[in-house]
Design a protein around this motif. Structure first.
Motif, PDB file in Angstrom:
ATOM      1  N   ASP A 152       0.838  -1.198   0.000  1.00 58.52           N
ATOM      2  CA  ASP A 152       0.000   0.000   0.000  1.00 58.52           C
ATOM      3  C   ASP A 152       0.874   1.249   0.000  1.00 58.52           C
ATOM      4  N   VAL A 153       1.915   1.242   0.823  1.00 60.72           N
ATOM      5  CA  VAL A 153       2.818   2.381   0.912  1.00 60.72           C
ATOM      6  C   VAL A 153       3.574   2.563  -0.405  1.00 60.72           C
ATOM      7  N   LYS A 154       3.939   1.471  -1.048  1.00 61.14           N
ATOM      8  CA  LYS A 154       4.652   1.553  -2.335  1.00 61.14           C
ATOM      9  C   LYS A 154       3.805   2.274  -3.382  1.00 61.14           C
ATOM     10  N   THR A 155       2.490   2.074  -3.380  1.00 58.60           N
ATOM     11  CA  THR A 155       1.634   2.754  -4.351  1.00 58.60           C
ATOM     12  C   THR A 155       1.627   4.267  -4.111  1.00 58.60           C
ATOM     13  N   ILE A 156       1.817   4.687  -2.864  1.00 57.08           N
ATOM     14  CA  ILE A 156       1.907   6.119  -2.555  1.00 57.08           C
ATOM     15  C   ILE A 156       3.241   6.674  -3.059  1.00 57.08           C
ATOM     16  N   VAL A 157       4.320   5.955  -2.752  1.00 55.35           N
ATOM     17  CA  VAL A 157       5.654   6.377  -3.184  1.00 55.35           C
ATOM     18  C   VAL A 157       5.721   6.479  -4.705  1.00 55.35           C
ATOM     19  N   ASP A 158       5.081   5.563  -5.405  1.00 53.56           N
ATOM     20  CA  ASP A 158       5.118   5.536  -6.869  1.00 53.56           C
ATOM     21  C   ASP A 158       4.123   6.496  -7.504  1.00 53.56           C
ATOM     22  N   THR A 164      -0.509  11.143   1.992  1.00 52.76           N
ATOM     23  CA  THR A 164       0.682  11.688   2.622  1.00 52.76           C
ATOM     24  C   THR A 164       1.272  10.682   3.585  1.00 52.76           C
ATOM     25  N   LEU A 165       2.570  10.403   3.442  1.00 49.29           N
ATOM     26  CA  LEU A 165       3.287   9.571   4.405  1.00 49.29           C
ATOM     27  C   LEU A 165       3.861  10.471   5.491  1.00 49.29           C
ATOM     28  N   LEU A 212      -0.902  19.957  13.282  1.00 58.28           N
ATOM     29  CA  LEU A 212      -2.200  20.141  12.630  1.00 58.28           C
ATOM     30  C   LEU A 212      -2.099  20.965  11.358  1.00 58.28           C
ATOM     31  N   ASN A 213      -0.969  21.677  11.187  1.00 56.55           N
ATOM     32  CA  ASN A 213      -0.758  22.445   9.958  1.00 56.55           C
ATOM     33  C   ASN A 213       0.113  21.709   8.944  1.00 56.55           C
ATOM     34  N   THR A 214       0.447  20.449   9.244  1.00 53.62           N
ATOM     35  CA  THR A 214       1.329  19.684   8.354  1.00 53.62           C
ATOM     36  C   THR A 214       0.610  19.257   7.084  1.00 53.62           C
ATOM     37  N   PHE A 215      -0.696  19.076   7.157  1.00 54.26           N
ATOM     38  CA  PHE A 215      -1.468  18.624   5.999  1.00 54.26           C
ATOM     39  C   PHE A 215      -2.921  19.014   6.184  1.00 54.26           C
ATOM     40  N   LYS A 216      -3.677  18.906   5.114  1.00 55.38           N
ATOM     41  CA  LYS A 216      -5.098  19.258   5.157  1.00 55.38           C
ATOM     42  C   LYS A 216      -5.888  18.175   5.881  1.00 55.38           C
ATOM     43  N   ARG A 217      -6.969  18.592   6.497  1.00 61.62           N
ATOM     44  CA  ARG A 217      -7.763  17.674   7.310  1.00 61.62           C
ATOM     45  C   ARG A 217      -8.403  16.551   6.483  1.00 61.62           C
ATOM     46  N   ASP A 218      -8.679  16.817   5.196  1.00 64.33           N
ATOM     47  CA  ASP A 218      -9.383  15.821   4.399  1.00 64.33           C
ATOM     48  C   ASP A 218      -8.456  14.901   3.607  1.00 64.33           C
ATOM     49  N   GLU A 219      -7.125  15.113   3.684  1.00 62.85           N
ATOM     50  CA  GLU A 219      -6.249  14.239   2.915  1.00 62.85           C
ATOM     51  C   GLU A 219      -5.939  12.951   3.675  1.00 62.85           C
ATOM     52  N   GLU A 220      -5.668  11.898   2.936  1.00 64.17           N
ATOM     53  CA  GLU A 220      -5.327  10.622   3.565  1.00 64.17           C
ATOM     54  C   GLU A 220      -3.896  10.679   4.084  1.00 64.17           C
ATOM     55  N   LEU A 238      -3.954  12.283  16.085  1.00 56.23           N
ATOM     56  CA  LEU A 238      -4.648  12.776  14.895  1.00 56.23           C
ATOM     57  C   LEU A 238      -6.103  12.313  14.887  1.00 56.23           C
ATOM     58  N   ALA A 239      -6.332  11.056  15.252  1.00 58.42           N
ATOM     59  CA  ALA A 239      -7.704  10.543  15.325  1.00 58.42           C
ATOM     60  C   ALA A 239      -8.515  11.319  16.358  1.00 58.42           C
ATOM     61  N   ASP A 240      -7.896  11.623  17.493  1.00 55.39           N
ATOM     62  CA  ASP A 240      -8.571  12.353  18.563  1.00 55.39           C
ATOM     63  C   ASP A 240      -8.919  13.774  18.116  1.00 55.39           C
ATOM     64  N   CYS A 241      -8.125  14.317  17.202  1.00 57.36           N
ATOM     65  CA  CYS A 241      -8.371  15.671  16.683  1.00 57.36           C
ATOM     66  C   CYS A 241      -9.373  15.684  15.531  1.00 57.36           C
ATOM     67  N   GLY A 242      -9.919  14.527  15.192  1.00 56.23           N
ATOM     68  CA  GLY A 242     -10.963  14.473  14.184  1.00 56.23           C
ATOM     69  C   GLY A 242     -10.521  14.118  12.788  1.00 56.23           C
ATOM     70  N   TYR A 243      -9.251  13.726  12.621  1.00 56.95           N
ATOM     71  CA  TYR A 243      -8.791  13.254  11.314  1.00 56.95           C
ATOM     72  C   TYR A 243      -9.295  11.822  11.112  1.00 56.95           C
ATOM     73  N   ASP A 244     -10.100  11.627  10.089  1.00 59.53           N
ATOM     74  CA  ASP A 244     -10.751  10.333   9.890  1.00 59.53           C
ATOM     75  C   ASP A 244     -10.078   9.467   8.841  1.00 59.53           C
ATOM     76  N   ASN A 245      -9.300  10.076   7.951  1.00 48.56           N
ATOM     77  CA  ASN A 245      -8.727   9.335   6.824  1.00 48.56           C
ATOM     78  C   ASN A 245      -7.283   8.965   7.144  1.00 48.56           C
ATOM     79  N   LEU A 246      -7.126   8.070   8.122  1.00 51.05           N
ATOM     80  CA  LEU A 246      -5.802   7.706   8.647  1.00 51.05           C
ATOM     81  C   LEU A 246      -5.541   6.218   8.486  1.00 51.05           C
TER      82      LEU A 246
END
Length: 268
Positions: A152-158, A164-165, A212-220, A238-246
């Motif tokens: 799964d991570v390889k598909t992100i790298v490629d 976002t990793l 919390l400013n490292t990435f957008k709230r809706d990005e994976e 991150l989950a506790d702060c409401g990030y759901d796409n983790l």
């Protein structure tokens, strides 16, 4: 995923899991448990219970679903339990256990912020007697959406999959300037870095604006570290702060380097 962390004074009746551990002294956690733990708590060891140390998929490999199901059953856990997990506070071990239980879709699982000492100070009963529970009969429904494999991570790298990793190790390990554990220094290509230790405020863990400013709230976001342990509290915060796409890459860097190339310095 809802609320993850809970203050000791807000803890109600429920099941307790003690996950205290020390990577430099692997017997410390069990000794600490035997010397006194929250009454009714069971002990889960990072390497005997929350890792499959016979696997080659990293330094603290993901247990199989069968291994996890047996752990939950012999612990007497049920889906309707309210489960509180603690470690020594400001540590990654309770978050590791929390993630495993959420992977198995347990609905009411919380990390006690501040750990064992905060529960004692809140007046929760302590005992030296280990409680034995009857085996539970579990039919688990796994939540694959929070788990990331090496491929799964390889598909992100490629660039095949857009996500976002996030590397939870120290900056110098991430950049490849110093690597005290793994035999290759650097990070997974394209990854950003946020040292999980920046979450610590004494024995508690909290988010900060830099995270919390490292990435957008809706990005994976796929979180990893060296062996999947210290990525867990970063994921939980991150989950506790409401990030759901983790997702959590449990194998992490120590698994990645067995098959794929790495990157040195800062990712662009």
């Amino acid at each position: 995923m809802g609320k993850v962390f809970i203050a000791a004074q807000d803890v109600k009746a429920g099941r307790f899991i003690d996950t205290r551990f020390n990577l430099q002294d692997r017997d410390w956690g069990k000794h600490a448990f035997n010397s006194g733990h929250i009454e009714g708590a069971i002990y889960w060891d990072l390497e005997q219970d929350l890792s499959d140390m016979t696997s080659s998929a990293g330094r603290h490999p993901m247990p199989s679903k069968e291994q996890l199901q047996q752990l939950f059953k012999r612990s007497g856990l049920n889906y309707d339990d309210c489960i509180y997990i603690y470690d020594q506070g400001g540590a990654p071990f309770a978050a590791r256990a929390w993630w495993m239980l959420k992977y198995a879709n347990f609905p009411s699982v919380y990390i006690v912020n501040g750990g064992f000492e905060s529960l004692k100070q809140a007046g929760v009963s302590v005992s030296e007697q280990e409680h034995k529970y009857e085996l539970s009969n579990l039919s688990l429904q796994w939540n694959e959406s929070i788990y990331a494999s090496r491929n799964d991570v390889k598909t992100i790298v490629d660039g095949i999959h857009n996500a976002t990793l996030l590397d939870a190790r120290s900056g110098e390990r991430y950049r490849g300037e110093n690597e005290p554990i793994d035999n290759v220094a650097g990070h997974i290509p394209t990854a950003k870095n946020f040292d999980w230790e920046q979450l610590k405020q004494g024995s508690e863990l909290y988010a900060n604006d830099q995270l919390l400013n490292t990435f957008k709230r809706d990005e994976e976001v796929v979180v990893y570290c060296g062996s999947g342990v210290t990525a867990s509290p970063l994921y939980a915060i991150l989950a506790d702060c409401g990030y759901d796409n983790l997702k959590l890459y449990v194998g992490s860097y120590s698994d990645w380097i067995t098959q794929f190339d790495i990157e040195i310095g800062e990712s662009k």
